[in-house]
Design a protein around this motif. Sequence first.
Motif, PDB file in Angstrom:
ATOM      1  N   VAL A 169      -6.936  -6.747   1.413  1.00 19.75           N
ATOM      2  CA  VAL A 169      -8.019  -6.645   2.387  1.00 19.75           C
ATOM      3  C   VAL A 169      -7.664  -5.677   3.507  1.00 19.75           C
ATOM      4  O   VAL A 169      -6.499  -5.568   3.922  1.00 19.75           O
ATOM      5  CB  VAL A 169      -8.346  -8.046   2.968  1.00 19.75           C
ATOM      6  N   MET A 170      -8.674  -4.964   3.984  1.00 18.35           N
ATOM      7  CA  MET A 170      -8.519  -4.025   5.093  1.00 18.35           C
ATOM      8  C   MET A 170      -9.601  -4.299   6.130  1.00 18.35           C
ATOM      9  O   MET A 170     -10.680  -4.819   5.796  1.00 18.35           O
ATOM     10  CB  MET A 170      -8.607  -2.574   4.598  1.00 18.35           C
ATOM     11  N   VAL A 171      -9.326  -3.942   7.369  1.00 15.24           N
ATOM     12  CA  VAL A 171     -10.317  -4.102   8.440  1.00 15.24           C
ATOM     13  C   VAL A 171     -11.483  -3.162   8.166  1.00 15.24           C
ATOM     14  O   VAL A 171     -11.288  -1.973   7.892  1.00 15.24           O
ATOM     15  CB  VAL A 171      -9.683  -3.800   9.813  1.00 15.24           C
ATOM     16  N   GLY A 172     -12.687  -3.700   8.211  1.00 12.92           N
ATOM     17  CA  GLY A 172     -13.885  -2.930   7.887  1.00 12.92           C
ATOM     18  C   GLY A 172     -14.438  -3.257   6.518  1.00 12.92           C
ATOM     19  O   GLY A 172     -15.576  -2.907   6.186  1.00 12.92           O
ATOM     20  N   ASP A 173     -13.646  -3.951   5.674  1.00 12.33           N
ATOM     21  CA  ASP A 173     -14.081  -4.320   4.327  1.00 12.33           C
ATOM     22  C   ASP A 173     -15.238  -5.313   4.360  1.00 12.33           C
ATOM     23  O   ASP A 173     -15.377  -6.118   5.289  1.00 12.33           O
ATOM     24  CB  ASP A 173     -12.926  -4.978   3.568  1.00 12.33           C
ATOM     25  N   PRO A 227     -15.641   0.935   3.312  1.00 16.84           N
ATOM     26  CA  PRO A 227     -16.025   2.142   4.059  1.00 16.84           C
ATOM     27  C   PRO A 227     -14.865   3.134   4.158  1.00 16.84           C
ATOM     28  O   PRO A 227     -13.689   2.764   3.995  1.00 16.84           O
ATOM     29  CB  PRO A 227     -16.380   1.586   5.444  1.00 16.84           C
ATOM     30  N   ALA A 228     -15.202   4.357   4.437  1.00 12.88           N
ATOM     31  CA  ALA A 228     -14.178   5.409   4.507  1.00 12.88           C
ATOM     32  C   ALA A 228     -13.209   5.182   5.662  1.00 12.88           C
ATOM     33  O   ALA A 228     -12.046   5.618   5.607  1.00 12.88           O
ATOM     34  CB  ALA A 228     -14.858   6.775   4.649  1.00 12.88           C
ATOM     35  N   ASP A 229     -13.685   4.505   6.703  1.00 10.41           N
ATOM     36  CA  ASP A 229     -12.823   4.323   7.874  1.00 10.41           C
ATOM     37  C   ASP A 229     -12.087   2.980   7.868  1.00 10.41           C
ATOM     38  O   ASP A 229     -11.572   2.542   8.902  1.00 10.41           O
ATOM     39  CB  ASP A 229     -13.633   4.457   9.164  1.00 10.41           C
TER      40      ASP A 229
END
Length: 678
Positions: free
Chosen positions: A373-377, A400-402
Motif C-alpha cells: 500500500v502507498m499513500v494516495g492509493d 495515482p501517479a503521485d
Amino acid sequence: MSQLPVEQELATLREQLENWNYQYYVLDDPSVPDAEYDRAMRRLTELETAHPQLLRPDSPSQRVGAEPLAGFTQVRHELPMLSLDNAFSAEELGDFNRRVLERLKLPPDTELEYACEPKLDGIAVSLLYRDGVLERGATRGDGTTGEDITHNVRTIQSVPLRLRGSGYPALLEVRGEIYLPKAGFEALNARAREQGEKTFVNPRNAAAGTLRQLDARLTAQRPLQMCCYSVGLYEGGDLPVRQSDILDLLHEWGLRINPESEVVQGFAACDAYYQRLAERRDSLPYDIDGIVYKVNDLALQQRLGFVSRAPRWAIARKFPAQEEMTRLLAVEFQVGRTGAITPVARLEPVFVGGVTVSNATLHNSDEIERLGVMVGDHVIVRRAGDVIPQVVSVVLEKRPADASAVEFPETCPVCGSAVEREADEAVLRCMGGLVCAAQQKAALRHFVSRKAMDIDGLGDKLIEQLVDRELLENAAGLYTLDKPTLLDLERMGDKSADKLLDALEASKSTTLERFIYALGIREVGEATARNLAQFFGSWEALAAAPEEKLLEVPDVGPVVADHLRQFFDDKAIMAVVEKLRAEGVHWDNVEVRAAEELPLQGETWVVTGTLESMGRSEAKNHLQDLGAKVAGSVSAKTTRVVAGPGAGSKLAKAEQLGVEVIDEAAFLALLAGHGVAP
C-alpha cells in the motif's frame, strides 16, 4: 365513588391499555388513535394516584421508574445463555446440515425441518416471568452472568408486564433480542444533533447504551423493541415440542416474535430463505447481520446436544463482511504503552457495515509491505467481524501517479526519542519511556483499568488532560491529586471529583498480583503476574530475584525474565514504585508454598463446558492455586478434565485418549478436600 366501582374501572383500564399495547407493539396493528390511548392512560394515573393502595406493579402506568438506580447488580443465569456457531457460506451451512444428519444417524438426503429467523443486530436478554408477571430482565453478559436491567426492560412497550391469556408455566424465562429500529435510531441521532450532543454510531450501540442507563426515564424516551427467539428455564407447566410452536405460543401470551420467521424443509430451503432475506436486508426496518437456523424438533435438539458454549442443533449464517473502496489520505503513527509504534490509515470517510469509517489499522511494517500500500492509493476497507476496520487490499489499477511510499518515523512522533526495531520483531518502538507523553497516557490507562488497580471514573479524557497539562507524569502522581486540581479540569464537577478521590483511596488496598499486572511490565499479563506473586510472595523478593530465579516461575521464559530484570534494574521505575507505596498503595504478602507442598503440582488440567457454580476463569484460578497447570486443549499429557454441560470436542478427545474426566460435583468435592471454598 365507592371502592368497588374504582377497582372495576382500574381493571377495565388496565386490560384496555394492555390490549392496545399488544395490538400496536406486538401485532403492528393499532386499533385506536394516540389521543384515545393518552386519555385512558391519564385516567388510569389519576385513579391510581387517588387510590395508591390499589396500585399494582404490573400496571401499564408503572413502566417508567421514578428514581435512577445507583448501579447495576449481577444476575446469574440458571441455564447458561449460549452463543451460536457461525457459517459464512452456503458450503459451511451445508456442512452443518450434514453434521446434524450424521449425528442423528439419518440418511444424507433427509430433509429436516428448520425454524429460520433473521439474526437481529441487538442485545441478547432474558425475561423472567413468575405466575405471568414480569419479575426480572437481565443481559446475556458472558452467558453465565449478566446485569439486572429490569428497570429499563419495563419501559419497552413490546415487553408485557403481565402475560396474556393462560396456560403459561408458573416460572417462565423468555429469551430474545432488544434492538432499536432504524427509524428510531435516525430520530435519536437527529435529536442529538439538534441539541449539539454526540450521536450514536449505529443502532446496536444505541440500544446497548440505552440499556445501560441508570435512569429508566431516559430509556423510556428511546423506542426500543424486543423480539423473542427462545425459552430458557421453565417450571410448573409444559411447552410444545417444536421450536416454531413455542414461538407461536409466546406470541399468544403477548410477546413479540419476528414476522419474518419461517419453517422450511431441508438445506436447499434454508439457503433460499437466506437469499430472500439478504436481498431485502436494506429495506427491513431493523438491522440484521445474518440468519439463524434451528432444528425445529426439540427431541432432536436434545439428541444433538451441545459443543463447548454452543448448541449442535443451531447455527447463524452471517452475511458477508461489508466492504467498500475509499482512498488512503495519509498514514499516521500512534505510540502505545510499551512504546510500540503502530501505523494508522487515515481514510477518505466511507460508510461500511453501518458506520462511517475514517481510520483503519495497518498493524506494522510487515503488513504494509504485504499489502504493497502507498499513500494516495484506493484501498478496500472491511469491518472485520463487523467491528474493527481494516485495509484488506489495494486497487492497483487506480493507483495515482503521485502515490508515495509509507515512511516510518526515524524518531518517536510524540516525544522525538530514538526508535528501535528488534531483529525478531515487526514492531518499531519508541525508547523514550517515561518521557514520552503517549506512553505515559497508555501506561496510566492500563494502570487504572478494571483488571489492574480498578480506579473507576478515571477515563481516557481525564488522563489526556492530566498528562497534557503536565499535572501527571506517572501512576504515583494519581495519589497526589487533590480536589482543586480535579475541579480545574474540563467536565469535572464537585460530585465527580469526590467519587474519583474515593476510588483512588479505595484502590490503595490491592493484591500483589494486581499491582504487578498494573505496572505494565512488557509481556507480563494477568496469568504471569499471578504466577510471580505466588512464587515469590512479596514485592521485595520478586524485585531482587536474579534472572535464573525468575526462570523457575511457571510460564516465565528467557524473554519475559529479561523484561522483568530490565524493569527492576531501572532506577526511575523503581522510584515510581516506591512513591506508590509511600502514598499508601499496599497489599498482603502471599503465602509461598513449596512446589512439593502443592497437591496438584506437576499435573495438567483442562476445564471445558459450562460450570454452574463458577466461571471457567475462576476454576482455572483455583487449580493454579493448587499447583496445576491449566491448558486450553486436551493431549496425552493431560492429567484430568473437568467437564460441565455443553462439553464437546475436548470431552470427546479426553475419552478417546483415556484421560480421566470428572463432573462439576467431583471438582467441587476435590476443591473442598484441599480447603478451597468456591
